[in-house]
Design a protein around this motif. Structure first.
Motif, PDB file in Angstrom:
ATOM      1  N   ILE A 126       0.854  -1.190   0.000  1.00  0.00           N
ATOM      2  CA  ILE A 126       0.000   0.000   0.000  1.00  0.00           C
ATOM      3  C   ILE A 126       0.889   1.238   0.000  1.00  0.00           C
ATOM      4  O   ILE A 126       1.858   1.322   0.773  1.00  0.00           O
ATOM      5  CB  ILE A 126      -0.919   0.019   1.239  1.00  0.00           C
ATOM      6  CG1 ILE A 126      -1.781  -1.252   1.282  1.00  0.00           C
ATOM      7  CG2 ILE A 126      -1.811   1.259   1.247  1.00  0.00           C
ATOM      8  CD1 ILE A 126      -2.542  -1.422   2.581  1.00  0.00           C
ATOM      9  N   LEU A 127       0.556   2.203  -0.836  1.00  0.00           N
ATOM     10  CA  LEU A 127       1.336   3.439  -0.887  1.00  0.00           C
ATOM     11  C   LEU A 127       1.316   4.135   0.472  1.00  0.00           C
ATOM     12  O   LEU A 127       0.281   4.158   1.153  1.00  0.00           O
ATOM     13  CB  LEU A 127       0.759   4.381  -1.940  1.00  0.00           C
ATOM     14  CG  LEU A 127       0.949   3.964  -3.407  1.00  0.00           C
ATOM     15  CD1 LEU A 127       0.099   4.846  -4.312  1.00  0.00           C
ATOM     16  CD2 LEU A 127       2.422   4.038  -3.797  1.00  0.00           C
ATOM     17  N   PRO A 128       2.446   4.717   0.901  1.00  0.00           N
ATOM     18  CA  PRO A 128       2.507   5.387   2.206  1.00  0.00           C
ATOM     19  C   PRO A 128       1.422   6.443   2.395  1.00  0.00           C
ATOM     20  O   PRO A 128       0.850   6.573   3.480  1.00  0.00           O
ATOM     21  CB  PRO A 128       3.904   6.019   2.224  1.00  0.00           C
ATOM     22  CG  PRO A 128       4.713   5.175   1.282  1.00  0.00           C
ATOM     23  CD  PRO A 128       3.756   4.730   0.212  1.00  0.00           C
ATOM     24  N   GLU A 129       1.112   7.205   1.343  1.00  0.00           N
ATOM     25  CA  GLU A 129       0.103   8.262   1.479  1.00  0.00           C
ATOM     26  C   GLU A 129      -1.306   7.699   1.635  1.00  0.00           C
ATOM     27  O   GLU A 129      -2.224   8.421   2.031  1.00  0.00           O
ATOM     28  CB  GLU A 129       0.143   9.209   0.272  1.00  0.00           C
ATOM     29  CG  GLU A 129      -0.074   8.537  -1.067  1.00  0.00           C
ATOM     30  CD  GLU A 129       1.239   8.143  -1.750  1.00  0.00           C
ATOM     31  OE1 GLU A 129       1.244   8.116  -2.990  1.00  0.00           O
ATOM     32  OE2 GLU A 129       2.219   7.886  -1.034  1.00  0.00           O
ATOM     33  N   ASN A 130      -1.491   6.414   1.323  1.00  0.00           N
ATOM     34  CA  ASN A 130      -2.810   5.797   1.468  1.00  0.00           C
ATOM     35  C   ASN A 130      -3.007   5.102   2.807  1.00  0.00           C
ATOM     36  O   ASN A 130      -4.149   4.781   3.161  1.00  0.00           O
ATOM     37  CB  ASN A 130      -3.048   4.781   0.348  1.00  0.00           C
ATOM     38  CG  ASN A 130      -3.237   5.436  -1.008  1.00  0.00           C
ATOM     39  OD1 ASN A 130      -3.611   6.602  -1.083  1.00  0.00           O
ATOM     40  ND2 ASN A 130      -2.982   4.700  -2.068  1.00  0.00           N
ATOM     41  N   SER A 143      -4.664  -2.421  13.076  1.00  0.00           N
ATOM     42  CA  SER A 143      -3.634  -1.554  12.502  1.00  0.00           C
ATOM     43  C   SER A 143      -3.048  -2.224  11.260  1.00  0.00           C
ATOM     44  O   SER A 143      -3.262  -3.414  11.021  1.00  0.00           O
ATOM     45  CB  SER A 143      -2.526  -1.272  13.524  1.00  0.00           C
ATOM     46  OG  SER A 143      -1.907  -2.492  13.937  1.00  0.00           O
ATOM     47  N   VAL A 144      -2.320  -1.434  10.489  1.00  0.00           N
ATOM     48  CA  VAL A 144      -1.749  -1.955   9.253  1.00  0.00           C
ATOM     49  C   VAL A 144      -0.332  -1.428   9.087  1.00  0.00           C
ATOM     50  O   VAL A 144      -0.026  -0.296   9.463  1.00  0.00           O
ATOM     51  CB  VAL A 144      -2.621  -1.552   8.034  1.00  0.00           C
ATOM     52  CG1 VAL A 144      -2.754  -0.033   7.939  1.00  0.00           C
ATOM     53  CG2 VAL A 144      -2.055  -2.121   6.744  1.00  0.00           C
ATOM     54  N   ARG A 145       0.517  -2.271   8.576  1.00  0.00           N
ATOM     55  CA  ARG A 145       1.857  -1.831   8.146  1.00  0.00           C
ATOM     56  C   ARG A 145       2.111  -2.450   6.770  1.00  0.00           C
ATOM     57  O   ARG A 145       1.674  -3.571   6.488  1.00  0.00           O
ATOM     58  CB  ARG A 145       2.943  -2.226   9.142  1.00  0.00           C
ATOM     59  CG  ARG A 145       3.128  -3.709   9.368  1.00  0.00           C
ATOM     60  CD  ARG A 145       4.203  -3.966  10.419  1.00  0.00           C
ATOM     61  NE  ARG A 145       4.522  -5.380  10.556  1.00  0.00           N
ATOM     62  CZ  ARG A 145       3.844  -6.237  11.307  1.00  0.00           C
ATOM     63  NH1 ARG A 145       2.803  -5.810  12.020  1.00  0.00           N
ATOM     64  NH2 ARG A 145       4.198  -7.506  11.359  1.00  0.00           N
ATOM     65  N   SER A 146       2.783  -1.688   5.913  1.00  0.00           N
ATOM     66  CA  SER A 146       2.940  -2.144   4.540  1.00  0.00           C
ATOM     67  C   SER A 146       4.197  -1.571   3.924  1.00  0.00           C
ATOM     68  O   SER A 146       4.683  -0.500   4.328  1.00  0.00           O
ATOM     69  CB  SER A 146       1.709  -1.731   3.712  1.00  0.00           C
ATOM     70  OG  SER A 146       1.793  -2.236   2.402  1.00  0.00           O
ATOM     71  N   GLU A 147       4.721  -2.290   2.953  1.00  0.00           N
ATOM     72  CA  GLU A 147       5.884  -1.837   2.205  1.00  0.00           C
ATOM     73  C   GLU A 147       5.640  -2.163   0.743  1.00  0.00           C
ATOM     74  O   GLU A 147       5.283  -3.304   0.393  1.00  0.00           O
ATOM     75  CB  GLU A 147       7.150  -2.534   2.712  1.00  0.00           C
ATOM     76  CG  GLU A 147       8.425  -1.993   2.116  1.00  0.00           C
ATOM     77  CD  GLU A 147       9.660  -2.623   2.734  1.00  0.00           C
ATOM     78  OE1 GLU A 147      10.752  -2.484   2.145  1.00  0.00           O
ATOM     79  OE2 GLU A 147       9.526  -3.266   3.795  1.00  0.00           O
ATOM     80  N   MET A 148       5.791  -1.187  -0.112  1.00  0.00           N
ATOM     81  CA  MET A 148       5.518  -1.383  -1.520  1.00  0.00           C
ATOM     82  C   MET A 148       6.339  -2.534  -2.098  1.00  0.00           C
ATOM     83  O   MET A 148       7.534  -2.663  -1.831  1.00  0.00           O
ATOM     84  CB  MET A 148       5.811  -0.094  -2.306  1.00  0.00           C
ATOM     85  CG  MET A 148       4.834   1.031  -1.991  1.00  0.00           C
ATOM     86  SD  MET A 148       3.110   0.580  -2.360  1.00  0.00           S
ATOM     87  CE  MET A 148       3.209   0.302  -4.130  1.00  0.00           C
TER      88      MET A 148
END
Length: 324
Positions: free
Chosen positions: A254-258, A295-300
């Motif tokens: 997920i994009l950081p800005e999203n 909560s969510v954490r993500s890296e493109m």
């Protein structure tokens, strides 16, 4: 003569003083009576104002109670509609999941029927064993269909407002069964489901949360790449004594800005017609209403992990005794 004159002057002065004192007394008494009347009037006005405000508050409270009931009904309808929308998205896969074992059942029953007709009830021991195995396989297929229908029945059940102890692992496995076809062509499912205490929740709604998270994880991975990707579900206890559930994928990320908007209603990065944008918002509402956190954490290009934290179920009797 002088003494008498002075005595008469004193008498006049004393008479005037007594009259002045009497006048002051009457004035004070009159002022006191006026003040008392004004106070009684003010008290009467205050009591009337309090009565009016009380009536207004009671009416406002009644309107708020009615609004709350309407809001709860609307929320229940929204949750139910979201579940049906998710099931609708999975309809083709669910049909395939049911048709496969049904075809297997029909094929095995046809075989047994043909064998019985051919042998006219005088089958050899080997043929009898084959028919027994075919019937056993058909039964396994029927049980598989039954489990799928049961899980669908749970998800399509209307909402009620009562919470209770919920088996998180069982809810996760129910969600996996419903989403199985969607996951199969996209990733390998890895389960790290250790036994955890029941959580305070609602079985249908928790299953809805886990199903939404699994479908989101699947949609983050392009079809046909199951060998190179995985979707991992896990359960554990936190250091604070809460139950933690994680759903992670190796998808697009997920994009950081999203990330800050991911739980907003109607926000979605999916194409038009693929998602409503309500799934994660509904998940957030369900979990926070149960006293938990999501909560969510993500890296493109590396993947996304959703973490759900839920309080362990405590019977009302335990809460009351501890409070006492």
């Amino acid at each position: 003569m002088k003494a008498r004159s002075m005595g008469g002057q004193f008498t006049v002065i004393e008479g005037r003083a007594e009259r002045a004192e009497a006048i002051r007394t009457r004035l004070l008494k009159a002022e006191a009576e006026i003040s008392e009347r004004e106070m009684r009037h003010s008290n009467a006005l205050l009591e009337e104002t309090v009565r009016q405000r009380t009536c207004e508050l009671e009416l406002a409270n009644a309107r708020l109670q009615e609004s709350l009931k309407q809001l709860q009904a609307a929320q229940a309808q929204l949750l139910f509609a979201d579940r049906l929308a998710t099931i609708g998205q999975l309809a083709a896969g669910l049909g395939h999941e049911i048709n496969n074992p049904l075809a297997f059942i029909i094929g095995n029953l046809d075989y047994v029927q043909q064998q019985l007709v051919r042998t006219a009830g005088a089958a050899t021991p080997e043929e009898q064993q084959e028919m027994i195995e075919a019937i056993a396989d058909a039964r396994d297929g029927a049980e598989r269909v039954s489990l799928i229908v049961r899980d669908l029945k749970v998800l399509s059940h209307p909402n009620d407002l009562e919470n209770g102890p919920v088996d998180v692992v069982a809810s996760l496995r129910s969600a996996v069964k419903v989403a199985a076809y969607e996951l199969r062509d996209r990733a390998t499912l890895v389960e790290e489901l250790v036994s955890v205490p029941p959580v305070n929740g609602h079985k249908v709604r928790l299953c809805q949360v886990f199903l939404n998270l699994l479908v989101n994880a699947a949609h983050a991975i392009s079809p046909g790449q199951a060998a190179r990707n995985e979707i991992r579900i896990s359960t554990r206890m936190s250091s604070s004594g809460s139950v933690v559930v994680e759903v992670s994928d190796t998808g697009c990320g997920i994009l950081p800005e999203n990330l800050e908007r991911i739980f907003n209603p109607f926000f979605t990065t999916k194409p038009v017609g693929v998602g409503t944008g309500l799934g994660l918002s509904v998940c957030h509402g369900i979990i926070t209403a149960l006293g938990g956190e999501i909560s969510v954490r993500s890296e493109m290009s590396r993947g996304t992990t959703f973490t759900v934290t839920l309080p362990v179920y405590e019977a009302q009797e335990e809460i009351t005794s501890r409070a006492a």
